[in-house]
Enzyme design. Sequence first.
Site, PDB file in Angstrom:
ATOM      1  N   GLY A  60      -5.883   0.400   5.562  1.00  0.00           N
ATOM      2  CA  GLY A  60      -5.075  -0.775   5.244  1.00  0.00           C
ATOM      3  C   GLY A  60      -5.753  -2.069   5.641  1.00  0.00           C
ATOM      4  O   GLY A  60      -5.656  -3.082   4.939  1.00  0.00           O
ATOM      5  N   ASP A  61      -6.468  -2.039   6.767  1.00  0.00           N
ATOM      6  CA  ASP A  61      -7.204  -3.229   7.208  1.00  0.00           C
ATOM      7  C   ASP A  61      -8.330  -3.552   6.227  1.00  0.00           C
ATOM      8  O   ASP A  61      -8.618  -4.728   5.959  1.00  0.00           O
ATOM      9  CB  ASP A  61      -7.777  -3.004   8.601  1.00  0.00           C
ATOM     10  CG  ASP A  61      -6.731  -2.518   9.588  1.00  0.00           C
ATOM     11  OD1 ASP A  61      -5.553  -2.916   9.434  1.00  0.00           O
ATOM     12  OD2 ASP A  61      -7.069  -1.744  10.497  1.00  0.00           O
ATOM     13  N   GLY A  83      -0.662   4.662   0.207  1.00  0.00           N
ATOM     14  CA  GLY A  83      -1.467   5.831   0.554  1.00  0.00           C
ATOM     15  C   GLY A  83      -2.266   6.359  -0.616  1.00  0.00           C
ATOM     16  O   GLY A  83      -2.956   5.612  -1.319  1.00  0.00           O
ATOM     17  N   GLY A  86      -2.267   4.767  -4.055  1.00  0.00           N
ATOM     18  CA  GLY A  86      -2.870   3.459  -4.276  1.00  0.00           C
ATOM     19  C   GLY A  86      -2.029   2.332  -3.732  1.00  0.00           C
ATOM     20  O   GLY A  86      -1.478   2.420  -2.636  1.00  0.00           O
ATOM     21  N   SER A 137       0.837  -1.196   0.000  1.00  0.00           N
ATOM     22  CA  SER A 137       0.000   0.000   0.000  1.00  0.00           C
ATOM     23  C   SER A 137       0.874   1.250   0.000  1.00  0.00           C
ATOM     24  O   SER A 137       1.932   1.294   0.622  1.00  0.00           O
ATOM     25  CB  SER A 137      -0.946  -0.001   1.200  1.00  0.00           C
ATOM     26  OG  SER A 137      -0.237  -0.180   2.410  1.00  0.00           O
TER      27      SER A 137
END
Length: 313
Positions: free
Chosen positions: A256-257, A227, A230, A225
């Site tokens: 992120g989860d 931010g 993308g 990831s």
Amino acid sequence: MPRVLTLTLNPALDLTVRADGWQPGTVNSGQELHLTAGGKGVNVASFLADWGLNVTATGLLGADNAEAFDSLFRAKPITDAFVRVPGQTRVGVKIVDHAAQETTDINLPGLRATPESLRELHACLDTLHADHDVFVLAGSLPPGVAPDFYAELIAELRGRGKYVALDTSGPALTAALNAEVLPQLVKPNQHELSAALGRELQTQAEILAAARELLERGAELVAVSQGEDGALFVSRTQTVQALPPRVQVVSTVGAGDAMVAGLVSAHLDGLKLTDAARRATSFSVGNITRLGAHLPPRDGLEGYAAQVTVTPL
């Protein structure tokens, strides 16, 4: 229906304060305050339950302030298999600035895990193995847990034929990525991957090379990831970059989860990499438009997915 188990050893009560335009070192005015059950694995369980999957959440949970977790598990619903331990679950403070579209996190250490509580947790996992197909190991390790805890558990789970997703950082990620047996899914951000591998990953080529090293050693999908830029999704046969659409950000906590949850649901549906990247990104986008670990309805997620730009690399 396949069952998913999420493991959260270091859950947190997320105290989120909205304070638009706040400045450090001064007196600030806040607009809203929310206290919600959190921790990376708890968040993943919440997103998967919103998607309609059967989810069990386990880990170590302070018995003295578990009410918010109890309420979340009843409302979703999520099967509660947490081991209660004496004391209070830690509090994580989130300062959300809508004006700047920024979130500041202050994470406190968790309860120390005792040998007794870890033995009880292992016994709980032993009873849950047979009934679950996918295991999500997520979040930091609390005091009292060895850095190789995830690495050893990954080897055990994969030896039993389970699909394992890992989302952690620091020494726990370093130990897991240097072990002989890797999880099928690894989702670090760029800085976490760099720290775990012990070298700077500044260019896209360097990130992709690092991801492919993990694939050669047994991983099946590496999602990095980045931010607002993308994420990169790297499998053994294909690499894509997914860019999210612009949306009004309410909070970035849990983005992120949400991506992990999207990838797990995509795995269970047998999606190709391009579609998996699109779904995972839509989960993240849907989450950041809301406060807390919640997704919009499916039609809203499908609308976001249609706006995700996926580019083969």
